[in-house]
Design a protein around this motif. Sequence first.
Motif, PDB file in Angstrom:
ATOM      1  N   LEU A  37      -5.778   8.374  -2.205  1.00 31.94           N
ATOM      2  CA  LEU A  37      -6.512   8.512  -0.933  1.00 31.94           C
ATOM      3  C   LEU A  37      -6.910   7.150  -0.380  1.00 31.94           C
ATOM      4  CD1 LEU A  37      -8.747  11.613  -1.710  1.00 31.94           C
ATOM      5  CD2 LEU A  37      -6.751  11.506  -0.197  1.00 31.94           C
ATOM      6  N   GLU A  38      -7.321   6.239  -1.255  1.00 32.81           N
ATOM      7  CA  GLU A  38      -7.699   4.893  -0.810  1.00 32.81           C
ATOM      8  C   GLU A  38      -6.512   4.177  -0.189  1.00 32.81           C
ATOM      9  OE1 GLU A  38      -7.965   0.639  -0.935  1.00 32.81           O
ATOM     10  OE2 GLU A  38      -6.786   1.744  -2.415  1.00 32.81           O
ATOM     11  N   ASN A  39      -5.340   4.285  -0.803  1.00 36.18           N
ATOM     12  CA  ASN A  39      -4.144   3.633  -0.256  1.00 36.18           C
ATOM     13  C   ASN A  39      -3.707   4.260   1.059  1.00 36.18           C
ATOM     14  OD1 ASN A  39      -2.761   1.424  -1.976  1.00 36.18           O
ATOM     15  ND2 ASN A  39      -3.641   2.844  -3.453  1.00 36.18           N
ATOM     16  N   ARG A  57      -3.673  -6.054  -2.870  1.00 34.15           N
ATOM     17  CA  ARG A  57      -2.648  -5.002  -2.958  1.00 34.15           C
ATOM     18  C   ARG A  57      -1.619  -5.351  -4.034  1.00 34.15           C
ATOM     19  NH1 ARG A  57      -4.806  -0.634  -1.357  1.00 34.15           N
ATOM     20  NH2 ARG A  57      -6.122  -1.162   0.380  1.00 34.15           N
ATOM     21  N   GLN A  94      -3.152  -4.623  -7.401  1.00 30.41           N
ATOM     22  CA  GLN A  94      -3.146  -3.179  -7.614  1.00 30.41           C
ATOM     23  C   GLN A  94      -1.743  -2.715  -7.999  1.00 30.41           C
ATOM     24  OE1 GLN A  94      -3.437  -0.098  -4.366  1.00 30.41           O
ATOM     25  NE2 GLN A  94      -5.536  -0.044  -5.158  1.00 30.41           N
ATOM     26  N   VAL A  97      -7.911   9.720  -6.278  1.00 27.98           N
ATOM     27  CA  VAL A  97      -8.845   8.870  -5.522  1.00 27.98           C
ATOM     28  C   VAL A  97      -8.150   7.592  -5.067  1.00 27.98           C
ATOM     29  CG1 VAL A  97     -10.948   7.485  -5.715  1.00 27.98           C
ATOM     30  CG2 VAL A  97     -10.918   9.822  -6.585  1.00 27.98           C
ATOM     31  N   LEU A  98      -7.382   6.965  -5.956  1.00 26.29           N
ATOM     32  CA  LEU A  98      -6.686   5.742  -5.577  1.00 26.29           C
ATOM     33  C   LEU A  98      -5.594   6.017  -4.541  1.00 26.29           C
ATOM     34  CD1 LEU A  98      -7.041   2.804  -6.298  1.00 26.29           C
ATOM     35  CD2 LEU A  98      -5.318   3.066  -8.057  1.00 26.29           C
ATOM     36  N   MET A 128      -5.688   5.725   3.213  1.00 27.90           N
ATOM     37  CA  MET A 128      -6.652   5.262   4.224  1.00 27.90           C
ATOM     38  C   MET A 128      -6.367   3.816   4.627  1.00 27.90           C
ATOM     39  SD  MET A 128     -10.263   6.961   3.037  1.00 27.90           S
ATOM     40  CE  MET A 128     -11.154   6.018   4.255  1.00 27.90           C
ATOM     41  N   ALA A 129      -5.975   2.990   3.662  1.00 31.02           N
ATOM     42  CA  ALA A 129      -5.647   1.593   3.973  1.00 31.02           C
ATOM     43  C   ALA A 129      -4.465   1.531   4.938  1.00 31.02           C
ATOM     44  CB  ALA A 129      -5.335   0.831   2.691  1.00 31.02           C
ATOM     45  N   ALA A 141       0.840  -1.203   0.000  1.00 30.76           N
ATOM     46  CA  ALA A 141       0.000   0.000   0.000  1.00 30.76           C
ATOM     47  C   ALA A 141       0.872   1.249   0.000  1.00 30.76           C
ATOM     48  CB  ALA A 141      -0.947  -0.002   1.209  1.00 30.76           C
ATOM     49  N   ASN A 175       2.408   1.522  -3.506  1.00 31.20           N
ATOM     50  CA  ASN A 175       1.365   1.972  -4.423  1.00 31.20           C
ATOM     51  C   ASN A 175       1.114   3.467  -4.265  1.00 31.20           C
ATOM     52  OD1 ASN A 175       1.089  -0.642  -5.350  1.00 31.20           O
ATOM     53  ND2 ASN A 175      -0.764  -1.071  -4.179  1.00 31.20           N
TER      54      ASN A 175
END
Length: 98
Positions: free
Chosen positions: A52-54, A82, A85, A49-50, A56-57, A14, A17
């Motif tokens: 931010l997702e990573n 992961r 991705q 967006v991706l 948050m993960a 993550a 990424n």
Amino acid sequence: MAMGPAVMGAMGLAGVNALILVVLSGVWVRNYRTFRSNLTLALLAFGVVLLLENLMAIYFFFSMGSLYADSPLVGEAVLVLRALQFLALVFLSYVTMQ
């Protein structure tokens, strides 16, 4: 509870990424400023967006690691997602940098 190797690997991926997405988003910002293309703007929105997702993960890995520690299968599934991705971002990076 300590995190298992699968969860630690997923957390590391993550982070990798997120770094790839920062670089890609930077390229897409530069390209959008130059070309003003809707496609480039869409790629930039996708990257943000991706990213931010990573991020948050990563936050949830640190704050709620016990959720993943209870089931080795869940940790392995998160690692596989992961890794997939990461592969997708490697392909996207290759095409973007051409």
